[in-house]
Enzyme design. Structure first.
Site, PDB file in Angstrom:
ATOM      1  N   LYS A  97       0.804  -1.223   0.000  1.00 48.89           N
ATOM      2  CA  LYS A  97       0.000   0.000   0.000  1.00 48.89           C
ATOM      3  C   LYS A  97       0.841   1.280   0.000  1.00 48.89           C
ATOM      4  O   LYS A  97       0.454   2.295  -0.567  1.00 48.89           O
ATOM      5  CB  LYS A  97      -0.937   0.020   1.214  1.00 48.89           C
ATOM      6  CG  LYS A  97      -1.972  -1.081   1.232  1.00 48.89           C
ATOM      7  CD  LYS A  97      -3.204  -0.678   0.508  1.00 48.89           C
ATOM      8  CE  LYS A  97      -4.295  -1.732   0.404  1.00 48.89           C
ATOM      9  NZ  LYS A  97      -4.296  -2.881   1.278  1.00 48.89           N
ATOM     10  N   GLU A 119      -9.806   6.056   3.257  1.00 47.80           N
ATOM     11  CA  GLU A 119     -10.592   4.953   3.798  1.00 47.80           C
ATOM     12  C   GLU A 119      -9.638   3.787   4.046  1.00 47.80           C
ATOM     13  O   GLU A 119      -8.562   3.737   3.467  1.00 47.80           O
ATOM     14  CB  GLU A 119     -11.655   4.521   2.782  1.00 47.80           C
ATOM     15  CG  GLU A 119     -11.192   3.534   1.696  1.00 47.80           C
ATOM     16  CD  GLU A 119     -10.117   4.060   0.746  1.00 47.80           C
ATOM     17  OE1 GLU A 119     -10.010   5.299   0.586  1.00 47.80           O
ATOM     18  OE2 GLU A 119      -9.353   3.251   0.188  1.00 47.80           O
ATOM     19  N   SER A 385       1.603  -9.814  -1.099  1.00 51.20           N
ATOM     20  CA  SER A 385       1.228  -8.407  -0.915  1.00 51.20           C
ATOM     21  C   SER A 385       1.491  -7.853   0.483  1.00 51.20           C
ATOM     22  O   SER A 385       1.722  -6.665   0.631  1.00 51.20           O
ATOM     23  CB  SER A 385      -0.242  -8.203  -1.288  1.00 51.20           C
ATOM     24  OG  SER A 385      -1.078  -9.057  -0.534  1.00 51.20           O
TER      25      SER A 385
HETATM   26  C1  LIG Z   1      -5.181  -3.967   1.125  1.00 54.87           C
HETATM   27  C2  LIG Z   1      -4.546  -5.253   0.894  1.00 54.87           C
HETATM   28  C3  LIG Z   1      -4.938  -6.089  -0.165  1.00 54.87           C
HETATM   29  C4  LIG Z   1      -6.122  -5.784  -1.043  1.00 54.87           C
HETATM   30  O1  LIG Z   1      -6.059  -4.592  -1.742  1.00 54.87           O
HETATM   31  P1  LIG Z   1      -5.712  -4.530  -3.287  1.00 54.87           P
HETATM   32  O2  LIG Z   1      -5.963  -3.130  -3.662  1.00 54.87           O
HETATM   33  O3  LIG Z   1      -6.602  -5.494  -3.979  1.00 54.87           O
HETATM   34  O4  LIG Z   1      -4.278  -4.906  -3.420  1.00 54.87           O
HETATM   35  C5  LIG Z   1      -4.234  -7.242  -0.384  1.00 54.87           C
HETATM   36  N1  LIG Z   1      -3.195  -7.606   0.408  1.00 54.87           N
HETATM   37  C6  LIG Z   1      -2.797  -6.840   1.451  1.00 54.87           C
HETATM   38  C7  LIG Z   1      -1.661  -7.287   2.289  1.00 54.87           C
HETATM   39  C8  LIG Z   1      -3.455  -5.645   1.728  1.00 54.87           C
HETATM   40  O5  LIG Z   1      -3.055  -4.898   2.764  1.00 54.87           O
END
Ligand SMILES: *Cc1c(COP(=O)(O)O)cnc(C)c1O
Length: 399
Positions: A97, A119, A385
């Site tokens: 993020k 948000e 992610s």
């Molecule tokens: C916020 C988040 C997501 C989902 O958000 P996307 O915009 O779809 O990437 C996925 N993995 C993690 C670790 C997150 O913090």
């Protein structure tokens, strides 16, 4: 071999922000001039050399990029293909993020804004926003669903410690959709002083394109790192989980026009796609307008948004970004899903087999690997992610 046509439109929406039929800016009159300014200036600002110098500097020395591309040997052996993990969990604040919030905070400064609103679902975007606001000395207000405030307590504490005000959204399912509604409402009340840092590839144009471009550093690095490790810049598959779709857009971006690379998006199926408790948007949704853009939305026949469900707050969203709706409809991407239970199982398994505790969102992406019929010659990149610290309370319930 390719089952689809590559299309320039995947990386470059039209001037009005459309990917095929999806995108655009469906906004109230009060936000028009604000969004219009952003729309006419964002590309110019983002690609200005002075902006790029600061952005690249912060990505390197503050976020900690490039993040490693790690060969997961034990997982590869088990799956029967070569699996690389793009380690976004090692970014400052623990997820991808911050790539986007670093970019948007510099942009907000350029636009002369004094205050930031955002948000958040899992709290990762809230933390990433509060972090860059602290870095730049900007006022920060975060909207978060009341239910998410409960299930993501450590992230709420982090945001407060970073100096942000956290405002609970008490309507609807008290999750991400409701937090987004509240944030948009707040933005309408003071559009001129305030920049709204949207945390995914959703919202009115130019947000989906802008966020995809900030996150595209992920696939830019993957190409270079894969070339060093394998001699080829191109994997056979790139896999990522999709909430709104920002880590997926970033991981896919520089492969979208490479027809040999299979794009695999993984949605949250909750208790099961057809259980009534799910967030598998492409499987359950239809074209509609949500939070300022036209996309695929989970809705009733008369257009009421259906409350989604996922064990992971970051995937608990009844829409997807317009780019993903277009990838789905044009069949450029394969859309799979994983249930709450499958994600939990994958989180525990990845922890034991690779020594990496993933976020619950990320765990969904790993769940589909055994179902992909991979060959020994396949080279798969999974976008890891985020890290799982924020989900420990949930994991402890299942130890
Ligand atoms: C916020 C988040 C997501 C989902 O958000 P996307 O915009 O779809 O990437 C996925 N993995 C993690 C670790 C997150 O913090």
């Amino acid at each position: 071999m390719p089952l689809f046509n590559v299309n320039d439109n995947y990386q470059n929406p039209t001037a009005e922000g459309y990917y095929g039929d999806y995108g655009g800016a469906y906004i109230p009159e009060m936000l028009y001039s604000n969004v219009e300014t952003l729309k006419t200036q964002y590309l110019q600002i983002m690609y200005d050399p002075i902006f790029q110098a600061e952005f690249q500097y912060l990505l390197k020395d503050y976020v900690g990029r490039p993040t490693p591309l790690f060969l997961a040997e034990r997982l590869s052996k088990e799956i029967g293909a070569t699996i690389y993990l793009k380690r976004e969990d090692l970014c400052h604040t623990g997820a991808h993020k911050i790539n986007n919030t670093v970019g948007q905070i510099i942009l907000a400064q350029r636009l002369g804004k004094k205050k930031i609103i955002a948000e958040t679902g899992a709290g990762q975007h809230g933390v990433a926003t509060a972090t860059v606001c602290a870095l730049k000395g900007m006022e920060c207000v975060i909207y978060m669903g009341e239910k998410d405030i409960e299930r993501q307590a450590p992230n709420v504490a982090r945001m407060k410690m970073l100096g942000a005000t956290v405002i609970p959204a008490k309507s609807g399912s008290k999750t991400l959709k409701d937090a987004t509604n509240e944030a948009i409402r707040a933005w309408i009340n003071e559009p001129n002083e305030t920049h709204y840092i949207i945390g995914s590839v959703v919202g009115p144009h130019p947000y989906p394109d802008m966020v995809a471009r900030f996150q595209s550093v992920i696939s830019e690095e993957i190409r270079k790192q894969l070339k060093e490790k394998t001699g080829s810049e191109l994997p056979t598959h790139v896999v990522a989980c999709v909430g709104g779709g920002s880590n997926a857009a970033g991981a896919f971006y520089h492969f979208l026009n490479e027809p040999t690379v299979q794009i695999v998006a993984v949605e949250a199926a909750g208790h099961g796609v057809h259980s009534g408790l799910s967030a598998a948007t492409t499987q359950l949704g239809s074209p509609g307008i949500l939070h300022g853009s036209k996309s695929i939305v989970m809705q009733t026949s008369d257009g009421q948004v259906v409350e989604p469900h996922s064990i992971s707050a970051g995937l608990d969203y009844p829409g997807i970004g317009p780019l993903h709706a277009f990838l789905y409809e044009s069949k450029r991407g394969i859309f799979l899903s994983a249930t709450d239970e499958e994600a939990l199982e994958s989180a525990f398994h990845l922890s034991k087999i690779e020594g990496i505790i993933p976020a619950l969102e990320t765990a969904h992406a790993f769940s589909v690997l055994p179902k992909m019929n991979l060959k020994a010659s396949d080279v798969v990149v999974v976008c890891l992610s985020g890290r799982g610290d924020k989900d420990l309370a949930t994991y402890m319930e299942h130890l």
